[in-house]
Structures are given as C-alpha cells and as structure tokens.
Write an enzyme that holds these catalytic residues in place. Structure first.
Site, PDB file in Angstrom:
ATOM      1  N   GLY A  28       0.816  -1.211   0.000  1.00 39.62           N
ATOM      2  CA  GLY A  28       0.000   0.000   0.000  1.00 39.62           C
ATOM      3  C   GLY A  28       0.846   1.254   0.000  1.00 39.62           C
ATOM      4  N   LEU A  30       0.508   3.616  -2.067  1.00 37.65           N
ATOM      5  CA  LEU A  30       0.927   3.459  -3.463  1.00 37.65           C
ATOM      6  C   LEU A  30       1.498   4.754  -4.030  1.00 37.65           C
ATOM      7  CD1 LEU A  30      -2.055   1.257  -4.733  1.00 37.65           C
ATOM      8  CD2 LEU A  30       0.170   0.536  -3.837  1.00 37.65           C
ATOM      9  N   HIS A  31       2.555   4.606  -4.824  1.00 35.22           N
ATOM     10  CA  HIS A  31       3.268   5.758  -5.385  1.00 35.22           C
ATOM     11  C   HIS A  31       3.657   5.457  -6.832  1.00 35.22           C
ATOM     12  CE1 HIS A  31       6.719   3.242  -4.738  1.00 35.22           C
ATOM     13  NE2 HIS A  31       6.649   3.309  -3.425  1.00 35.22           N
ATOM     14  N   HIS A  34       4.809   1.988  -7.788  1.00 37.38           N
ATOM     15  CA  HIS A  34       3.742   0.992  -7.934  1.00 37.38           C
ATOM     16  C   HIS A  34       2.973   1.218  -9.234  1.00 37.38           C
ATOM     17  CE1 HIS A  34       4.085   1.227  -3.383  1.00 37.38           C
ATOM     18  NE2 HIS A  34       4.367  -0.023  -3.640  1.00 37.38           N
ATOM     19  N   GLY A 144       9.650  -4.054  -8.035  1.00 34.38           N
ATOM     20  CA  GLY A 144      10.518  -2.940  -8.418  1.00 34.38           C
ATOM     21  C   GLY A 144      11.989  -3.294  -8.202  1.00 34.38           C
ATOM     22  N   SER A 183       7.924   4.461  -0.221  1.00 35.44           N
ATOM     23  CA  SER A 183       6.927   4.871   0.786  1.00 35.44           C
ATOM     24  C   SER A 183       7.620   5.512   1.984  1.00 35.44           C
ATOM     25  CB  SER A 183       6.119   3.666   1.254  1.00 35.44           C
ATOM     26  OG  SER A 183       5.570   3.013   0.147  1.00 35.44           O
TER      27      SER A 183
END
Ligand code: PAF
Length: 276
Positions: A28, A30-31, A34, A144, A183
C-alpha cells in the site's frame, strides 16, 4: 474493480479471470513506483490483481510496522484509475490465522546486505510472497528493481519451489532529482529530503567510473561511499558491488549491481544501479 479480502474470495474470483493474470504485490501507500508496475501488468496481462497488505512478518521488533504509511482510500482510488481488475486487501488474521506455523527461509541471496542488517526480514518477505503467489497463481508477478536484493530472493524462491509464475522486475521510479521513490521517503524532514538524492548521485558517479573503465569493485564502492559520507546529513551503512542474481561479491566479470543502504537522519534509504 472487485475488492476481495479473503483468500476464498480471491480464489473464486481469479478462477474466472482471463489469462494471462498479472499480480502486483504491495504494502500500500501506493506511489509512482507501484503505478509503473501496475501499468506494465496492465499492458502485458489480460487481468491485473494488486494486493495491499502491510506484512508484519517482514518488520523487525524495533522497526516501523506501526507507523508504516497507510492510505487505503487513496490506494483503492488509484487502483480504480489505473484499471486494476482486483484489489486484494486481506487482514493480518486472514494471512496468518491463529496457529500459523510456516516460514519460508531462503539462504544464498537472502543472507548478505539487507539479510545481515535485518535478520528475519527476508523470511517474512519470502513467506508472504510465496503465499500470495500460491493464492493468486498469477502468470507473472511484478516487483521494483529498487529492492534489487528482494527481487533476487523472490526469483530464488520461485525457482527453488517450482512456483510457476514469471517474475518481472521493473526499473526504479525516481523523483526529478534522482531520489528513488519509496513509501519511506514520507519519513524525511524537509532538510533530509533535500539531502537524500545524494544516495543516487553517489551510485550514478560510481556508474560513470564503471563506464569509463573502472572494473575494480572496491574502487567503485569507495567512490560511492565517499560521496555519501561527504554529505553532512548522510551516512553509508553499506555500499556493495554484487552479482545481481546471487548477491555474492562481484568478481569483476558479468553483470553487477552496486547497492547502497544509507541513513539520512534517522531514515534508512535503499538504492542500487545495475552496471552493464
Ligand atoms: O516490496 C514490497 O512492498 C514488499 O516487500 C512485498 C513484496 C509486497 C511483500 O510484502
């Protein structure tokens, strides 16, 4: 988009999903990193599932589990916008019911660097990723390259346990000044945020030396470490030139990942570059 919160719901929904199915496992908050994984999955797969689960088992006892950023509403809105088909948002009890006693332990690529700095971290990652891959049974799962060692550990997990999902690693998403999107960047103060790009600057400078012909691992590591340490707010925890598959020290031949963990104030940042 369908929101699913139990393994039974996920299994039932995915039984009907068109193939290939892409899975993007996330914690979660999310950026842009993502988003690039979700877009790759969207362009390559007929159906896209995204899991959001802050996995307690990959945090050490003194780490940031409680304060890890959580933004469930914004995350679900982003998944809708990006055209995900399924959002899997299990509770900790759903993933680890009372009496849960299994743990997936990887040796080899999981032992050095983050494995040495954060004992049991990769057991937690391997356990949850194995569960997610077995629950969703995707054709392809997306991660990633920023967490390059995690990618190596997950590739070893699926290889050694014959899990029939392909692992895709996508390039690190970066802010305009080079800072790897993460994050945990949310923990940086304004002053620390302006110092943080030094990690990528140092890695990029070592990469320039490599491209100019420097093939000595110790020289490349020292060049990178020197630039990080020259910043008053930064200190290098490790800088290591390693084989990107085994995480063993780079021999001077073949592919190389130059990986760094640095502290900026109290915030621990990871980054790496591939030297090819
Ligand atoms: O990279 C992450 O966000 C996590 O380690 C992962 C792969 C979702 C497992 O919890």
């Amino acid at each position: 988009m369908r929101r699913l919160s139990t393994v039974a719901e996920l299994r039932a929904a995915l039984r009907e999903a068109p193939r290939p199915l892409g899975l993007v496992p996330t914690m979660g908050a999310l950026h842009a990193g993502h988003v690039s994984l979700i877009r790759a999955a969207r362009s390559e797969c007929a159906a896209v599932a995204v899991s959001i689960f802050v996995n307690p088992r990959q945090f050490g006892p003194d780490e940031d589990l409680e304060r890890y950023p959580r933004s469930p509403d914004a995350d679900l809105a982003l998944l809708e916008r990006e055209g995900a088909d399924y959002a899997f948002t299990p509770s900790p009890e759903e993933m680890y019911p009372p009496g849960f006693a299994a743990s997936v332990h990887i040796e080899g690529p999981a032992l050095p660097l983050e494995g040495a700095a954060r004992p049991s971290h990769f057991d937690g990652v391997a356990t949850v990723v194995a569960k997610l891959l077995l629950q969703a049974q995707p054709d392809r799962a997306y991660f990633g390259q920023k967490d390059g060692q995690q990618v190596a550990v997950i590739r070893r997990l699926v290889r050694d346990l014959d899990i029939p999902s392909e692992i895709a690693a996508l390039p690190t998403a970066r802010e305009a000044d080079g800072l790897a999107v993460s994050s945990r960047n949310a923990y940086l103060t304004a002053e620390e945020r302006s110092a943080a790009p030094v990690v990528h600057r140092a890695l990029a400078a070592a990469r320039d030396k490599f491209r100019a012909g420097q093939q000595n691992a110790a020289e490349l590591e020292a060049a990178c470490r020197g630039i990080i340490e020259a910043s008053p707010l930064a200190s290098a925890e490790y800088v290591a030139a390693v084989d990107p598959e085994t995480m063993a020290p780079w021999s001077g031949r073949g592919p190389c990942m130059l990986a760094a963990a640095a502290r900026i104030g109290n915030v621990r940042l990871l980054d790496n570059v591939l030297l090819e």
